[in-house]
Design a protein around this motif. Sequence first.
Motif, short mmCIF file in Angstrom:
data_model
loop_
_atom_site.label_atom_id
_atom_site.label_comp_id
_atom_site.label_asym_id
_atom_site.label_seq_id
_atom_site.Cartn_x
_atom_site.Cartn_y
_atom_site.Cartn_z
N UNK A 1 0.81 -1.21 0.00
CA UNK A 1 0.00 0.00 0.00
C UNK A 1 0.85 1.27 0.00
N UNK A 2 2.14 1.12 -0.16
CA UNK A 2 3.01 2.28 -0.29
C UNK A 2 3.10 2.65 -1.77
N UNK A 3 2.54 3.77 -2.14
CA UNK A 3 2.36 4.15 -3.54
C UNK A 3 3.36 5.24 -3.94
N UNK A 4 3.91 5.16 -5.15
CA UNK A 4 4.87 6.16 -5.63
C UNK A 4 4.17 7.40 -6.18
N UNK A 5 3.67 8.23 -5.28
CA UNK A 5 2.89 9.40 -5.70
C UNK A 5 3.38 10.69 -5.05
N UNK A 6 4.49 10.64 -4.31
CA UNK A 6 4.98 11.83 -3.63
C UNK A 6 6.03 12.57 -4.44
N UNK A 7 6.99 13.18 -3.73
CA UNK A 7 8.05 13.88 -4.43
C UNK A 7 9.03 12.88 -5.03
N UNK A 8 10.06 13.39 -5.70
CA UNK A 8 10.98 12.52 -6.44
C UNK A 8 11.64 11.49 -5.53
N UNK A 9 12.04 11.90 -4.35
CA UNK A 9 12.70 10.97 -3.43
C UNK A 9 11.73 9.88 -2.95
N UNK A 10 10.50 10.29 -2.63
CA UNK A 10 9.51 9.30 -2.19
C UNK A 10 9.22 8.30 -3.30
N UNK A 11 9.12 8.78 -4.53
CA UNK A 11 8.84 7.88 -5.65
C UNK A 11 9.98 6.89 -5.86
#
Length: 454
Positions: free
Chosen positions: A312-322
Amino acid sequence: MAGAAPSLPAGFGHRADLLLAGTDADLARFLPGDSGTRKPVHTCYVLADLVTERTPAEWGVAASSAAGEAGGLAALAGVDDAAAPDLVEQVARKLREEPVEDLRLDLEDGYGERPDAEEDTDAVRAAHTVAAFARNRASGAAPAPAFAGIRFKCFEAATRAHGLRTLDLFLSTLVREGGLTEAGISEDGLPAGLVLTLPKVSAVEQVAVMVEAYEAFEDALGLPAGRPRFEIQMETPAMILGPDGTYPIPAMLRAAEGRVSALHYGTYDYSASLGISGQFQSLEHPAADHAKNVMQVAVAGTGVRLLDGSTNRLPVGDAAQRRETWALHASLVRRSLERGFYQGWDLHAHQLPTRFLTNYAFYRGAFDDAARRLVAYAGRSVPGIETADVADEPATARALARYVVRGVLCGAVSEDELREKGLDPETVRAVANPGAAASSSAGDRTSPETGETP
């Protein structure tokens, strides 16, 4: 040279056949083995009221855009563009042509509790959308999943009536109003790739009710016996260890009378039911591995597909989060593949690039070695006298062939590449699935639910 006189009485072989006739029939019925046909690499779950026939194409565009913002597919895969041009081009084409392989329109947990009229409307709309997918796939008018259907509410007391009503409205609308028979796409009104998911199963009796419901649908809608099939979602401890101390999954599969097509692992409901805190719920948790090991043994040889769950951890944040979240998703997909779970859940369009990059890299990565070993295995002139550097037994050769076949079925490897390695595709399929019906040609990439070419 004459041997010793036989000790078994004359006719004992015939007696053995008689004694084991029932066992032989059960093995053929309940352990038919893998069909050798196409299985999707993922299942995407989207709330039913948010899905239209344009959703697959929209997910593909969103996935490609997200990868582009990250520097491209090669950067996302962590490879040099020149080092893996085939991989990058294959995934780019996949995101354009078939970004979603299997789509489940969700009318269960994520959908929540809504007024009856609203849920009824969404069940009917879902049927029309699934029919549109089948028409688009047949005509090539737009990207469409090879597999599609709904997840309806479970058969526990609180939601049973909703689940049955939603299933009834969906199937009845699909057959009577879907227009697939008039379009010549289906003989019975059901799309070839129809998949229906029964969640939160906790007792054999719930599976038996599902079978009885299907028999009623067949009578009312004029469907061939056994035509509708369903998936079981494993989300409760009672599916792993029953109240009586037994392992219920084999009994559930028997009660299903051959109608179960897949067994899903539900990451979060199962973890929560064991009291695992939210921040530690994961596909990698030891409790998850235990449950999936039980599932894996239970379906071995049955032909039932096995699915891992989701992150459930989705790559939808800033560049580092993605970057961090894509790396996690890729590692989980790879982990599942290495453990024999060849299909998993995706919850967001941005997960598609790492799903396909990881799958294609997995099947291409060891393809050369698998092909070399299969060629050596096929070329043995005297069984037991090995000239190759690996002494592969028939079971290992079968596993190698299945790896190669899965690579072809998902599009990571082409049949031309098999031939270039000295492998005949039909022979490889025969080694991979001895006894399976020769229903699919190399270009078919068919499945038990769909006879289409993606």
